[in-house]
Enzyme design. Structure first.
Site, PDB file in Angstrom:
ATOM      1  N   GLY A 260       6.698   7.028  11.376  1.00 45.73           N
ATOM      2  CA  GLY A 260       6.283   6.213  10.243  1.00 45.73           C
ATOM      3  C   GLY A 260       7.423   5.447   9.618  1.00 45.73           C
ATOM      4  O   GLY A 260       8.574   5.480  10.095  1.00 45.73           O
ATOM      5  N   GLN A 261       7.120   4.754   8.524  1.00 39.21           N
ATOM      6  CA  GLN A 261       8.109   3.912   7.866  1.00 39.21           C
ATOM      7  C   GLN A 261       9.333   4.712   7.423  1.00 39.21           C
ATOM      8  O   GLN A 261      10.467   4.374   7.759  1.00 39.21           O
ATOM      9  CB  GLN A 261       7.489   3.239   6.635  1.00 39.21           C
TER      10      GLN A 261
ATOM     11  N   ASP B  60       1.773  18.622  16.080  1.00 37.92           N
ATOM     12  CA  ASP B  60       0.614  18.747  15.203  1.00 37.92           C
ATOM     13  C   ASP B  60       1.005  19.704  14.090  1.00 37.92           C
ATOM     14  O   ASP B  60       1.101  20.920  14.306  1.00 37.92           O
ATOM     15  CB  ASP B  60      -0.581  19.284  15.994  1.00 37.92           C
TER      16      ASP B  60
ATOM     17  N   THR C 116       2.751  11.016  -3.147  1.00 33.52           N
ATOM     18  CA  THR C 116       2.315   9.662  -3.496  1.00 33.52           C
ATOM     19  C   THR C 116       1.870   9.534  -4.954  1.00 33.52           C
ATOM     20  O   THR C 116       1.477  10.514  -5.597  1.00 33.52           O
ATOM     21  CB  THR C 116       1.123   9.271  -2.591  1.00 33.52           C
ATOM     22  N   ASP C 117       1.903   8.303  -5.432  1.00 34.53           N
ATOM     23  CA  ASP C 117       1.385   7.974  -6.753  1.00 34.53           C
ATOM     24  C   ASP C 117      -0.123   8.175  -6.856  1.00 34.53           C
ATOM     25  O   ASP C 117      -0.679   8.283  -7.958  1.00 34.53           O
ATOM     26  CB  ASP C 117       1.717   6.510  -7.090  1.00 34.53           C
TER      27      ASP C 117
ATOM     28  N   ALA D 201       1.677  12.198   7.477  1.00 34.17           N
ATOM     29  CA  ALA D 201       0.559  12.070   6.543  1.00 34.17           C
ATOM     30  C   ALA D 201      -0.558  11.243   7.168  1.00 34.17           C
ATOM     31  O   ALA D 201      -0.324  10.423   8.058  1.00 34.17           O
ATOM     32  CB  ALA D 201       1.011  11.409   5.240  1.00 34.17           C
TER      33      ALA D 201
ATOM     34  N   TRP E 293       4.113   2.457  -3.041  1.00 35.87           N
ATOM     35  CA  TRP E 293       4.199   1.075  -2.568  1.00 35.87           C
ATOM     36  C   TRP E 293       5.359   0.882  -1.579  1.00 35.87           C
ATOM     37  O   TRP E 293       6.173  -0.033  -1.706  1.00 35.87           O
ATOM     38  CB  TRP E 293       4.353   0.133  -3.752  1.00 35.87           C
TER      39      TRP E 293
ATOM     40  N   TYR F 151      -8.051  10.349  -0.377  1.00 41.59           N
ATOM     41  CA  TYR F 151      -6.632  10.352  -0.005  1.00 41.59           C
ATOM     42  C   TYR F 151      -5.796  11.026  -1.090  1.00 41.59           C
ATOM     43  O   TYR F 151      -4.973  11.907  -0.805  1.00 41.59           O
ATOM     44  CB  TYR F 151      -6.158   8.918   0.225  1.00 41.59           C
TER      45      TYR F 151
END
Length: 284
Positions: A19-20, A41, A104-105, A63, A153, A128
């Site tokens: 991921g990022q 996994d 996360t927010d 995630a 974000w 989510y």
């Protein structure tokens, strides 16, 4: 954001390495062991047990992030975002490893008019968000030295994220409509990864932290900034409200997170979001 981190004495393990943020962690810490979705996994206790050793620092970036699809796939969202972190936390606690879990927010309802602090009540309004909150609670309960880091974000400027999408639409369209009624703190994945690596060296930091680039913007303001930074006419970006883009999952209207806990812990403050965006576009 410039952080000079001393070498980690512990082995670093990155889950969600495809991921990022996971990708940037591996770029900044090439000696880390990274595991993407195809490699591990995290809901499988035996698979997790095989990769975590005593003394490891595990950075969980894995995630389920398909916010809209989660509304129709709650079991998949809760498996990746709730069960997976619980399995990681239990194994870290069992062998004496340390877990840093990215959240996360979306665990907040998005109704504030001031930055959310770590002590503020949660209240997710999407599947989510509820699945991510379940993961937070499991991590904090099962691993007494684990740390949860909420962010918001996140972008890298490629692979189809918001900034990359604006760059593509600037080439393809005369005008672009972008929502102007959602407020948050755009966060450059490189800065976030650097902050997480600094935290990996700080086991005594608080167990719950917020980490974003500083300042705030709407998606419309972020899109205009992208156009400005590449020399395009920002007036080609037009504001609209969220009703123009109806989605299965309602986005929080307010997602700004306070960095008070991060700064109070002596961790390096993140740079302003506009400076980070400029760096991201220069690094493309």
């Amino acid at each position: 954001m410039t952080v000079s981190n001393p070498p980690l004495t512990a082995r670093l393990v990155v889950t969600g390495a495809g991921g990022q943020v996971g990708g940037e962690l591996l770029r900044l810490a090439p000696d880390a062991r990274g595991y993407g979705r195809a490699d591990l996994d995290i809901t499988d206790p035996a698979a997790v047990r095989a990769i975590i050793e005593p003394g490891d620092v595990v950075l969980n970036c894995a995630a389920y992030t398909a916010v809209d699809r989660a509304e129709s796939e709650p079991d998949a969202a809760f498996a990746a975002n709730g069960t997976g972190p619980a399995v990681l936390a239990a194994e870290c606690a069992r062998v004496g490893a340390r877990l840093i879990h990215l959240s996360t927010d979306y665990v907040f309802p998005g109704t504030h008019d001031r930055p959310y602090d770590t002590a503020d009540a949660t209240g997710p309004t999407t599947v989510y968000g509820r699945s991510k909150l379940a993961g937070e609670l499991a991590v904090l309960e099962q691993a007494t030295d684990a740390q949860v880091v909420r962010t918001a974000w996140v972008y890298r400027g490629h692979d189809g994220d918001f900034v990359a999408t604006m760059l593509r639409l600037e080439r393809e369209r005369d005008t672009v409509d972008v929502v102007d009624d959602q407020l948050g703190s755009p966060t450059y994945a490189v800065d976030l990864a650097a902050g997480l690596l600094e935290l990996a060296n700080r086991p005594a930091a608080p167990r719950l932290l917020h980490a974003t680039n500083t300042g705030r913007a709407t998606w419309f303001e972020l899109a205009r900034a992208v156009f400005e930074e590449i020399g395009a006419d920002p007036d080609r970006v037009r504001p609209c409200d969220s009703t123009a883009f109806p989605r299965p999952a309602r986005r929080p209207a307010y997602s700004v997170l306070s960095d008070r806990s991060w700064v109070a812990a002596g961790l390096t403050p993140f740079r302003p979001w506009r400076a980070a965006l400029r760096a991201a576009l220069a690094d493309r």
